[in-house]
Design a protein around this motif. Sequence first.
Motif, PDB file in Angstrom:
ATOM      1  N   TRP A   1       0.752  -1.177   0.066  1.00  0.00           N
ATOM      2  CA  TRP A   1       0.022  -0.036   0.132  1.00  0.00           C
ATOM      3  C   TRP A   1       0.785   1.251  -0.035  1.00  0.00           C
ATOM      4  O   TRP A   1       0.582   2.180  -0.528  1.00  0.00           O
ATOM      5  CB  TRP A   1      -0.960   0.027   1.382  1.00  0.00           C
ATOM      6  CG  TRP A   1      -1.976   1.172   1.194  1.00  0.00           C
ATOM      7  CD1 TRP A   1      -3.119   1.205   0.834  1.00  0.00           C
ATOM      8  CD2 TRP A   1      -1.722   2.263   1.896  1.00  0.00           C
ATOM      9  NE1 TRP A   1      -3.755   2.214   0.987  1.00  0.00           N
ATOM     10  CE2 TRP A   1      -2.959   2.922   1.915  1.00  0.00           C
ATOM     11  CE3 TRP A   1      -0.633   2.761   2.861  1.00  0.00           C
ATOM     12  CZ2 TRP A   1      -3.218   4.475   2.275  1.00  0.00           C
ATOM     13  CZ3 TRP A   1      -1.025   4.326   3.124  1.00  0.00           C
ATOM     14  CH2 TRP A   1      -2.076   4.701   2.939  1.00  0.00           C
ATOM     15  N   ARG A   2       2.093   1.044   0.800  1.00  0.00           N
ATOM     16  CA  ARG A   2       2.842   2.400   0.813  1.00  0.00           C
ATOM     17  C   ARG A   2       3.400   2.539  -0.428  1.00  0.00           C
ATOM     18  O   ARG A   2       3.828   3.709  -0.630  1.00  0.00           O
ATOM     19  CB  ARG A   2       4.063   2.412   2.027  1.00  0.00           C
ATOM     20  CG  ARG A   2       3.278   1.956   3.378  1.00  0.00           C
ATOM     21  CD  ARG A   2       4.316   1.783   4.372  1.00  0.00           C
ATOM     22  NE  ARG A   2       3.993   1.118   5.376  1.00  0.00           N
ATOM     23  CZ  ARG A   2       4.579   0.587   6.339  1.00  0.00           C
ATOM     24  NH1 ARG A   2       6.071   0.702   6.030  1.00  0.00           N
ATOM     25  NH2 ARG A   2       4.498  -0.046   7.381  1.00  0.00           N
ATOM     26  N   LYS A   3       4.002   1.774  -1.173  1.00  0.00           N
ATOM     27  CA  LYS A   3       4.532   1.483  -2.397  1.00  0.00           C
ATOM     28  C   LYS A   3       3.735   2.225  -3.546  1.00  0.00           C
ATOM     29  O   LYS A   3       4.350   2.616  -4.686  1.00  0.00           O
ATOM     30  CB  LYS A   3       5.264   0.304  -2.919  1.00  0.00           C
ATOM     31  CG  LYS A   3       6.285  -0.180  -1.930  1.00  0.00           C
ATOM     32  CD  LYS A   3       6.982  -1.514  -2.516  1.00  0.00           C
ATOM     33  CE  LYS A   3       8.141  -2.097  -1.520  1.00  0.00           C
ATOM     34  NZ  LYS A   3       8.443  -3.428  -1.998  1.00  0.00           N
ATOM     35  N   ARG A   4       2.380   2.261  -3.379  1.00  0.00           N
ATOM     36  CA  ARG A   4       1.584   2.930  -4.494  1.00  0.00           C
ATOM     37  C   ARG A   4       1.960   4.382  -4.795  1.00  0.00           C
ATOM     38  O   ARG A   4       2.108   5.014  -3.976  1.00  0.00           O
ATOM     39  CB  ARG A   4       0.264   2.461  -4.442  1.00  0.00           C
ATOM     40  CG  ARG A   4       0.000   0.879  -4.005  1.00  0.00           C
ATOM     41  CD  ARG A   4      -1.362   0.489  -4.194  1.00  0.00           C
ATOM     42  NE  ARG A   4      -1.678  -0.830  -3.921  1.00  0.00           N
ATOM     43  CZ  ARG A   4      -1.037  -1.817  -4.874  1.00  0.00           C
ATOM     44  NH1 ARG A   4      -0.802  -1.637  -6.149  1.00  0.00           N
ATOM     45  NH2 ARG A   4      -1.146  -3.165  -4.508  1.00  0.00           N
ATOM     46  N   LYS A   5       1.908   4.567  -6.102  1.00  0.00           N
ATOM     47  CA  LYS A   5       2.563   5.951  -6.574  1.00  0.00           C
ATOM     48  C   LYS A   5       1.261   6.923  -6.424  1.00  0.00           C
ATOM     49  O   LYS A   5       1.785   8.313  -6.500  1.00  0.00           O
ATOM     50  CB  LYS A   5       2.988   5.860  -7.897  1.00  0.00           C
ATOM     51  CG  LYS A   5       4.205   4.977  -8.040  1.00  0.00           C
ATOM     52  CD  LYS A   5       4.589   4.831  -9.752  1.00  0.00           C
ATOM     53  CE  LYS A   5       5.268   5.944 -10.134  1.00  0.00           C
ATOM     54  NZ  LYS A   5       6.548   6.475  -9.551  1.00  0.00           N
ATOM     55  N   LYS A   6       0.110   6.566  -6.347  1.00  0.00           N
ATOM     56  CA  LYS A   6      -0.791   7.820  -6.419  1.00  0.00           C
ATOM     57  C   LYS A   6      -2.162   7.345  -5.360  1.00  0.00           C
ATOM     58  O   LYS A   6      -2.893   6.165  -5.841  1.00  0.00           O
ATOM     59  CB  LYS A   6      -1.236   8.041  -7.642  1.00  0.00           C
ATOM     60  CG  LYS A   6      -1.892   9.476  -7.916  1.00  0.00           C
ATOM     61  CD  LYS A   6      -2.082   9.683  -9.112  1.00  0.00           C
ATOM     62  CE  LYS A   6      -2.825  10.922  -9.585  1.00  0.00           C
ATOM     63  NZ  LYS A   6      -3.104  11.179 -11.038  1.00  0.00           N
TER      64      LYS A   6
END
Length: 589
Positions: free
Chosen positions: A149-154
């Motif tokens: 979830w934290r790695k999602r860009k937007k």
Amino acid sequence: MSDSDSNPNPLENPFKSLSLNESQSIDTNEVVERSANCDSVNGIASEEEKNTVGLIRAAEAQVDESSSSGVAWRENSQYEAEDFAPSSPSSSGYAGERGSSTGTSAGPIEEVGNDGIVRADSFSNAAAESAPWVPGKRHLDEDDASISWRKRKKHFFVLSHSGKPIYSRYGDEHKLAGFSATLQAIISFVQNGGDRVKFVRAGKHQVIFLVKGPIYLVCISCTEEPYEALRGQLELIYGQMLLILTKSVNRCFEKNPKFDMTPLLGGTDAVFSSLIHSFSWNPATFLHAYTCLPLAYSTRQAAGAILQDVADSGVLFAILMCKHKVISLVGAQKASLHPDDMLLLANFVLSSESFRTSESFSPICLPRFNAMAFLYAYVHYLDVDTYLMLLTTSSDAFFHLKDCRTRIEVVLLKSNVLSEVQRSMLDGGLHVEDLPVDPSLRLGSACPHLGQDRIAPGSPNRFREVNVGIGGPSGLWHFIYRSIFLDQYVSSEFSAPLNSSNQQKRLYRAYQKLYASMHDRGNGPHKTQFRRDENYVLLCWITQDFELYAAFDPLADKALAIKTCNQVCQWVRDVENEIFLLGASPFSW
């Protein structure tokens, strides 16, 4: 517009004079660093994780200092906070709750997939390219403690002024209740100081805030899109909510500040995910204009005539569309339909499967027309891609609109409009390879009007004046032309070398930045801009009549690029009867 006979080059001379006026133009020839929108990146996972993990906690710490120091760009103090110290990767995305401590290090080569997550799989992009995008809620098992979830860009979040989550792009809203409460606390803290937070910058991340009465909208992004573009996307998400509920939902919050709005939006995840997906491919989301399906002038006139007859019988708006493109549009006298409302209405219909299976009669709100009241939309698909929308103010007009639809369908079949629509879908629109560079090709039967056979690639009449590489003349790869008076735009079809969705998304975001810089109220507005980097040569030209955005090969010559843009403008004028809905009144803003 001046007649081409009296002035053989009606566009070239004004353009050259504008390009030499340094006070009204921007010329950026240096090579700039490649943006990290969708490119393959090296070692970005751990950096993004650190930024996202400490984002809100850092923002809170900065807010607590004082309103004069400013954590964000505010209404009164135009200030950006860029030097936030990221907190430990073991913390979660919001204060007061521990997150996962299993941070992962970046691999040697990573890919960014279409779902917005950084991957270490070298084949992930190829798989994402081949898999069709499907609307709907994704990754319900994630929350702010999840590494993925934290790695999602937007991210996009919608919450109430009491901190209750209403919508999130990724994850389960209920699992993100603590994170939503933190966002609400930041907004409320600044508001209590008599100010308004607009955005926070933390490393590569931007946090954009939009307050609409009791509803708060937030975007957290590391896609390097400009602030104006991200704020506009939040405005469209809010508009999509109003289309479903109207602005009168505010009264529910007045009666009960802890009102839970989520059940009212039940079953609309596909609508919002489809709208968010359009932010990466549909120019209408930042141009505030709509595009038409290319059709012969007589065909469009036949469709418009029957729609006008229906509008005269008490229909407020009659709209015939094929996917997201307009075939014909007619409104009652003195009634105007904003392009943003058309975008939201088309997205609502296209992303709702129920409209495809049967004729429907649904209450909808057009935020730019009247945000406080419902209209009633009769929707019926005439074939797999073509659908008719009839809008009225009467809640008991279903059978009248059904009769109108029957009349319209009979006329469209007799005049072969539907078959011409299918042909246009197969042929596509304008192709840069067909751009006539010889003035003799502009007039007469040799001009490549839509519906005629395209010029063969080996034809001696093709690109006679310039050397040709990949794409069109002078290395032209793509263009967007927007008519300011009509609030309509036309864009060329994608072709080599812009074949993949990631390449197209990268160009789309380059257009976004170009549009934002040209309309920057602080430093502009500008009339021309020439920008060269390692990906493209971008050229923009704005007049009182139109806006042109063009992308060329990065090695393209500036003088030839300017000349080619003049030829594009002339070509658009030659075929404007087929690519624009002429006679439509300009929309009210």
